[in-house]
Each structure stands twice: as C-alpha cells, then as structure tokens.
Design an enzyme around this catalytic site. Structure first.
Site, PDB file in Angstrom:
ATOM      1  CG  MET A   1       9.192  23.610  -3.206  1.00  0.00           C
ATOM      2  SD  MET A   1       7.791  24.337  -3.991  1.00  0.00           S
ATOM      3  CE  MET A   1       6.367  25.497  -2.724  1.00  0.00           C
TER       4      MET A   1
ATOM      5  NE  ARG B   1      -7.340   1.521  10.451  1.00  0.00           N
ATOM      6  CZ  ARG B   1      -6.083   1.466  10.739  1.00  0.00           C
ATOM      7  NH1 ARG B   1      -4.834   2.386  10.859  1.00  0.00           N
ATOM      8  NH2 ARG B   1      -5.698   0.200   9.259  1.00  0.00           N
TER       9      ARG B   1
ATOM     10  CE1 TYR C   1      13.039  31.162  -0.152  1.00  0.00           C
ATOM     11  CE2 TYR C   1      13.633  29.170   0.574  1.00  0.00           C
ATOM     12  CZ  TYR C   1      13.041  30.146  -0.429  1.00  0.00           C
ATOM     13  OH  TYR C   1      13.007  29.976  -1.657  1.00  0.00           O
TER      14      TYR C   1
ATOM     15  CE  LYS D   1      -0.120   0.470   4.976  1.00  0.00           C
ATOM     16  NZ  LYS D   1      -0.907  -0.500   6.181  1.00  0.00           N
TER      17      LYS D   1
END
Ligand SMILES: *Cc1c(COP(=O)(O)O)cnc(C)c1O
Length: 380
Positions: A311, A133, A263, A35
């Site tokens: 990023m 669940r 930054y 998964k």
C-alpha cells in the site's frame, strides 16, 4: 526530512507540447482539457501553466473543478464538458463558467438561473456524432429542440461541439462530417455561426485539422505529452512527458540466498541480493502489477521491482547498483541521465492506457513546477 514522494511538472515540456499542438491546429483557438485533476498533473498548477503558455480556454468535467479553478484565480474561459445539474447552474452563471447543454430541460434550468442573476449565459451545445453519451442527436428532432432553445433569451450560444468516438482516421472523419452537416442546420435556426470544436488529441494527431479546420481544438493528452489512447496515426510530433514521480531509498538490506521478499513470499532470492525499500505504493498510484515486471531508476540505472507492491512501499533489487544508499533519489516515472520510464511503460504492464495510470497518482502530493530556470511552487 525528504518528501516521501515528489510529483513534478516540467514547464518546458508543457510549453513545447503546446507548440506541437499549435503546429497541428494552425490559427484555431486551443481549449485545454484539465479534467480529472489535469490527467493527474494537478488541476490548478497544470491549468496555470497551460494558460501562461498560450492555451486560450480551459475545459473540465465537473462544476466542482471549474469552481476550484475560479477560486485559484484563473480567469480564462472555462467550459464544463458534461451535463450540469439544475442545482449547480446558478453557481456556474455567477462564476462565469460555461455549461454544455444537450437537453432542453438543462437549457431551461440554466435560463432560470441566468434570469435570476440578471446575466446572459454563454453556453456550448453538444451534438452526439456516435459516442452515444451526451449531445443532441444530429436529426431533425435534435434541430427542432435547439430551435426551441433560441426562445430562451438569456442564453448565448458560444459554440457548437461534438466529442468524436472514432478510433481510426476514417471513423473520426465520418463523425466530423456528421457534425458539420448538423452544424449547418443549427446555424439556420440560430441565425449566426458560433465557433465549432470537435478535435481532441487523436484526431489532431491524425492531422484532421488540416482537412477540416474548425475555430477551436480541444486536446488533453497531447498537452501532457501523452500519446492519445486511440492513436489514429503514428505521432512523430515531438511530445515530451510532463509529469515525473520520484521518491527515495528508505532502507537498504542485504538478503541471503533463499530469503523471501514481499507478501506471500512471492519472491524468493536465488542468491544474495541487496534490496532497497522505496516508500511508495499502490495507495500513491503505483500499480500493483508492476511487481516483478516494472522497474525504477537509481543513479541512472534500472532497478527491477521485486516482491509485491504494498500500500505504501515497494522493494527493488539494487545488487547491480553498489553505490545505492539510504536517501538516494528513486525515479518511478521520469528520466535519470539517458534513461527514462514513462507512463506508457506502466500502462503496458498494467494492460491499460497512459492516462489511466496517471490519473491514479495520488492528488494529495503537491505538484512542483520545474521551470526552465528555477523551481517554483504552485499550490496543488
Ligand atoms: C477528455 C476530453 C477531451 C480531450 O481528450 P484527449 O484525447 O485527452 O485529447 C476532449 N473533449 C472531451 C469532451 C473530453 O471529454
């Protein structure tokens, strides 16, 4: 042009991890969990490697993942571990993918699709033993519902399973006992004994299969060389990391004392430093919190990440690696020489678990399989 980021899978490591799992699970069948893009390793290439090295069945979280595997030509039995919506049932039946059932309504949806397609549909019945669940409650009411399901003559119960919520050996063993009691009741109403599976990585690593061997085991983490998130016992079973993440040096500059890097000038040099820019950032799955805490490997040496993780870029201090030059390999996760950085190190710095950081490695980069002999491209 050098690839900006390379994600590689070590085939020998997967093979050895499967061996370790089989050592823990004896003659049980192995259902390999792929998964979430195979925990970030790449759904199709990871599934191919697992099947090639002896995993008997595959398990996914969604019908979409199952369809991707079938489209890629994988023929092993595939189970969808979460509930499937009514509208997706027919596609699963048509593609011979096995849904999990934990309600009578879903059973009826599946049955309608099976009747329409003129097929008998194998299913897995999930029992809730404490995760809260999905799954039938291990109660007389749960058994009564399963008894009604037996009237649906196009469904074939292939297995009964549970996903244990315990995080220590005792709570795992308790859940397993609840499951076993429920299973015997289910057998009475079914009139046959389908396969059972309950043990994922932490329970396997805790050695529960020796105490309670069931017909199938269902690991994910161990196959990828990841210590289980809730390790119930020390591992010591020789797992090997499968995924490596590498980039290269895109720019080198010498900064004087007092320069700011990243930054918001979060980093200011105290003395002259040599800074290398690596074209990998948080959009690629590099946690921002590695800034000022994490490190990479260049020429077999650690280089600290300084400034901010952007990023698409991060910056490292290569002052102590004088040979570092444009284009040199940068290992973000993986080994260089005798040193290695693993997902666990990122997880610790990010305050999370190894599969959390790995599932964030951008799925867009093709996964290259490194075979024990020569590299081989498998599509992502
Ligand atoms: C994810 C998952 C697994 C595998 O868990 P690991 O801890 O990675 O071994 C097994 N079963 C179910 C139902 C799951 O959702």
């Amino acid at each position: 042009m050098a690839e900006r980021i390379r994600v590689c899978l070590d085939e020998a490591a997967i093979r050895d991890n499967i061996r370790a799992v089989r050592h823990l699970s004896g003659t049980a069948q192995v259902m390999g969990v792929v998964k979430a893009n195979a925990y970030g390793h790449g759904l199709v290439p990871a599934a191919r490697l697992l099947v090639h090295h002896g995993v008997h069945q595959l398990a996914v979280a969604t019908p979409e993942e199952a369809c991707v595997l079938r489209e890629a030509g994988l023929r092993a039995p595939i189970t969808v571990l979460s509930p499937t919506s009514a509208s997706a049932m027919a596609e699963l039946v048509a593609r011979r993918v096995r849904p999990s059932l934990s309600t009578l309504a879903a059973a009826r949806d599946l049955h309608r699709a099976a009747v329409r397609l003129g097929r008998r549909a194998p299913v897995h019945l999930e029992v809730d033993t404490g995760l809260g669940r999905y799954g039938w409650a291990p109660t007389p009411a749960g058994v009564a519902q399963i008894e009604r399901l037996t009237m649906l003559d196009h469904l074939v119960v292939a297995s009964v399973y549970t996903h244990l919520g315990g995080t220590c050996r005792d709570s795992l063993a308790d859940g397993l006992q609840r499951f076993q009691r429920m299973y015997e009741k289910v057998v009475e109403v079914l009139g046959h004994r389908p396969a059972r599976h309950a043990l994922a990585s932490s329970a396997l690593a805790a050695g529960l299969h020796n105490d309670t061997p069931l017909e199938m085991v269902r690991p994910g983490a161990l196959l990828y060389g990841l210590a289980p998130a809730y390790a119930a016992a020390p591992l010591g079973i020789g797992l090997r990391s499968v995924l490596s993440l590498t980039s290269h040096i895109a720019h080198v500059s010498e900064m004087p004392a007092g320069a700011s890097i990243g930054y918001d000038a979060t980093y200011r040099t105290l003395e002259p430093v040599v800074v290398a820019v690596v074209p990998a950032g948080f959009a690629d799955g590099i946690p921002r919190v590695l800034a000022g805490a994490g490190r990479v490997l260049i020429h077999g040496c650690h280089a600290p990440i300084i400034g901010t993780v952007g990023m698409t870029h991060l910056t490292v201090d290569v002052t102590d690696i004088p040979q570092a030059a444009l284009g040199d390999a940068v290992t973000l996760i993986g080994a260089q020489g005798v040193r290695a950085i693993d997902a666990q190190e990122w997880a610790r710095l990010a305050g999370t678990i190894n599969s959390d950081v790995l599932t964030r490695v951008a799925p867009t980069f093709p996964r290259t399989v490194i075979t024990p002999h020569a590299p081989m491209e498998l599509s992502a």
